[in-house]
Scaffold this motif. Structure first.
Motif, PDB file in Angstrom:
ATOM      1  N   TYR A  58      38.266  64.839  54.922  1.00 24.85           N
ATOM      2  CA  TYR A  58      39.325  65.792  54.606  1.00 24.85           C
ATOM      3  C   TYR A  58      38.696  67.021  53.963  1.00 24.85           C
ATOM      4  N   ILE A  59      39.186  68.193  54.282  1.00 21.46           N
ATOM      5  CA  ILE A  59      38.583  69.452  53.802  1.00 21.46           C
ATOM      6  C   ILE A  59      38.462  69.493  52.274  1.00 21.46           C
ATOM      7  N   GLY A  60      39.448  68.952  51.567  1.00 23.89           N
ATOM      8  CA  GLY A  60      39.388  68.947  50.109  1.00 23.89           C
ATOM      9  C   GLY A  60      38.235  68.110  49.586  1.00 23.89           C
ATOM     10  N   CYS A  61      37.877  67.075  50.334  1.00 22.18           N
ATOM     11  CA  CYS A  61      36.764  66.216  49.919  1.00 22.18           C
ATOM     12  C   CYS A  61      35.425  66.738  50.430  1.00 22.18           C
ATOM     13  N   THR A  62      35.413  67.307  51.620  1.00 24.78           N
ATOM     14  CA  THR A  62      34.134  67.792  52.156  1.00 24.78           C
ATOM     15  C   THR A  62      33.603  68.986  51.378  1.00 24.78           C
ATOM     16  N   THR A  63      34.487  69.724  50.733  1.00 24.22           N
ATOM     17  CA  THR A  63      34.057  70.874  49.930  1.00 24.22           C
ATOM     18  C   THR A  63      33.992  70.547  48.434  1.00 24.22           C
ATOM     19  N   CYS A  64      34.170  69.299  48.088  1.00 27.59           N
ATOM     20  CA  CYS A  64      34.225  68.863  46.688  1.00 27.59           C
ATOM     21  C   CYS A  64      32.871  69.046  45.990  1.00 27.59           C
ATOM     22  N   PRO A  65      32.860  69.706  44.838  1.00 27.23           N
ATOM     23  CA  PRO A  65      31.594  69.896  44.121  1.00 27.23           C
ATOM     24  C   PRO A  65      31.016  68.580  43.591  1.00 27.23           C
ATOM     25  N   ILE A  66      31.862  67.602  43.316  1.00 26.08           N
ATOM     26  CA  ILE A  66      31.354  66.299  42.867  1.00 26.08           C
ATOM     27  C   ILE A  66      30.618  65.618  44.018  1.00 26.08           C
ATOM     28  N   LYS A  67      31.196  65.663  45.206  1.00 25.22           N
ATOM     29  CA  LYS A  67      30.540  65.076  46.375  1.00 25.22           C
ATOM     30  C   LYS A  67      29.218  65.780  46.652  1.00 25.22           C
ATOM     31  N   LYS A  68      29.206  67.103  46.545  1.00 21.72           N
ATOM     32  CA  LYS A  68      27.971  67.864  46.771  1.00 21.72           C
ATOM     33  C   LYS A  68      26.899  67.475  45.758  1.00 21.72           C
ATOM     34  N   CYS A  69      27.317  67.278  44.514  1.00 25.31           N
ATOM     35  CA  CYS A  69      26.374  66.913  43.464  1.00 25.31           C
ATOM     36  C   CYS A  69      25.753  65.541  43.735  1.00 25.31           C
ATOM     37  N   THR A  70      26.583  64.558  44.099  1.00 26.49           N
ATOM     38  CA  THR A  70      26.038  63.221  44.379  1.00 26.49           C
ATOM     39  C   THR A  70      25.096  63.263  45.578  1.00 26.49           C
ATOM     40  N   ALA A  71      25.426  64.066  46.580  1.00 28.79           N
ATOM     41  CA  ALA A  71      24.560  64.174  47.757  1.00 28.79           C
ATOM     42  C   ALA A  71      23.220  64.810  47.385  1.00 28.79           C
ATOM     43  N   THR A  72      23.274  65.846  46.557  1.00 28.91           N
ATOM     44  CA  THR A  72      22.050  66.527  46.120  1.00 28.91           C
ATOM     45  C   THR A  72      21.137  65.575  45.357  1.00 28.91           C
ATOM     46  N   LYS A  73      21.751  64.726  44.545  1.00 29.69           N
ATOM     47  CA  LYS A  73      20.971  63.777  43.739  1.00 29.69           C
ATOM     48  C   LYS A  73      20.700  62.464  44.478  1.00 29.69           C
ATOM     49  N   ASN A  74      21.204  62.376  45.714  1.00 30.48           N
ATOM     50  CA  ASN A  74      21.010  61.197  46.559  1.00 30.48           C
ATOM     51  C   ASN A  74      21.638  59.926  45.976  1.00 30.48           C
ATOM     52  N   TYR A  75      22.849  60.072  45.431  1.00 30.28           N
ATOM     53  CA  TYR A  75      23.611  58.936  44.912  1.00 30.28           C
ATOM     54  C   TYR A  75      24.827  58.700  45.805  1.00 30.28           C
ATOM     55  N   LEU A  76      25.283  57.468  45.882  1.00 28.18           N
ATOM     56  CA  LEU A  76      26.537  57.184  46.580  1.00 28.18           C
ATOM     57  C   LEU A  76      27.727  57.563  45.716  1.00 28.18           C
ATOM     58  N   THR A  77      27.602  57.325  44.397  1.00 26.38           N
ATOM     59  CA  THR A  77      28.675  57.665  43.461  1.00 26.38           C
ATOM     60  C   THR A  77      28.081  58.229  42.174  1.00 26.38           C
ATOM     61  N   CYS A  78      28.934  58.799  41.387  1.00 25.75           N
ATOM     62  CA  CYS A  78      28.525  59.340  40.080  1.00 25.75           C
ATOM     63  C   CYS A  78      28.089  58.236  39.113  1.00 25.75           C
ATOM     64  N   ALA A  79      28.495  57.007  39.380  1.00 30.05           N
ATOM     65  CA  ALA A  79      28.153  55.891  38.494  1.00 30.05           C
ATOM     66  C   ALA A  79      26.639  55.705  38.376  1.00 30.05           C
ATOM     67  N   SER A  80      25.887  56.155  39.353  1.00 33.35           N
ATOM     68  CA  SER A  80      24.427  56.002  39.343  1.00 33.35           C
ATOM     69  C   SER A  80      23.703  57.103  38.578  1.00 33.35           C
ATOM     70  N   CYS A  81      24.412  58.139  38.207  1.00 36.89           N
ATOM     71  CA  CYS A  81      23.792  59.318  37.613  1.00 36.89           C
ATOM     72  C   CYS A  81      23.516  59.141  36.116  1.00 36.89           C
TER      73      CYS A  81
END
Length: 109
Positions: A58-81
């Motif tokens: 969904y566009i709201g999720c694909t542009t989500c800054p939280i999702k971008k951050c987890t992808a940049t850090k190579n995490y599946l979720t924020c729980a790993s950060c």
């Protein structure tokens, strides 16, 4: 990524179940609720999602800054950060989405 349960999202459910009535109902509601974030020409057919980690999100999720951050850090979720407890963006998100925090806390355990 953020702790929201995609399985509870009406757009995800409508996509999985090919539920056009639910998709149209959700589109009508969300186009009003999230008008400042969504493209003005978005139609109900554009409300489809196969989950946060899908390329068909969904566009709201694909542009989500939280999702971008987890992808940049190579995490599946924020729980790993390591910054989980001090993240300003995530804590701001939690103020609106309490269940997301509970879900991530379970993943951290």
């Amino acid at each position: 990524c953020c702790g929201l349960d995609c399985g509870q999202c009406p757009i995800y459910i409508a996509t999985a179940m090919k539920g056009e009535v639910l998709r149209e109902k959700t589109a009508k509601e969300w186009l009003v609720l999230y008008a400042e974030y969504l493209p003005k020409d978005m139609a109900s057919k554009d409300f489809k999602c196969e989950g946060c980690h899908s390329s068909n999100g969904y566009i709201g999720c694909t542009t989500c800054p939280i999702k971008k951050c987890t992808a940049t850090k190579n995490y599946l979720t924020c729980a790993s950060c390591a910054e989980y407890f001090t993240c300003v963006m995530l804590n701001g998100f939690f103020s609106q989405h309490h269940q997301a925090k509970q879900n991530l806390e379970l993943l951290k355990k």
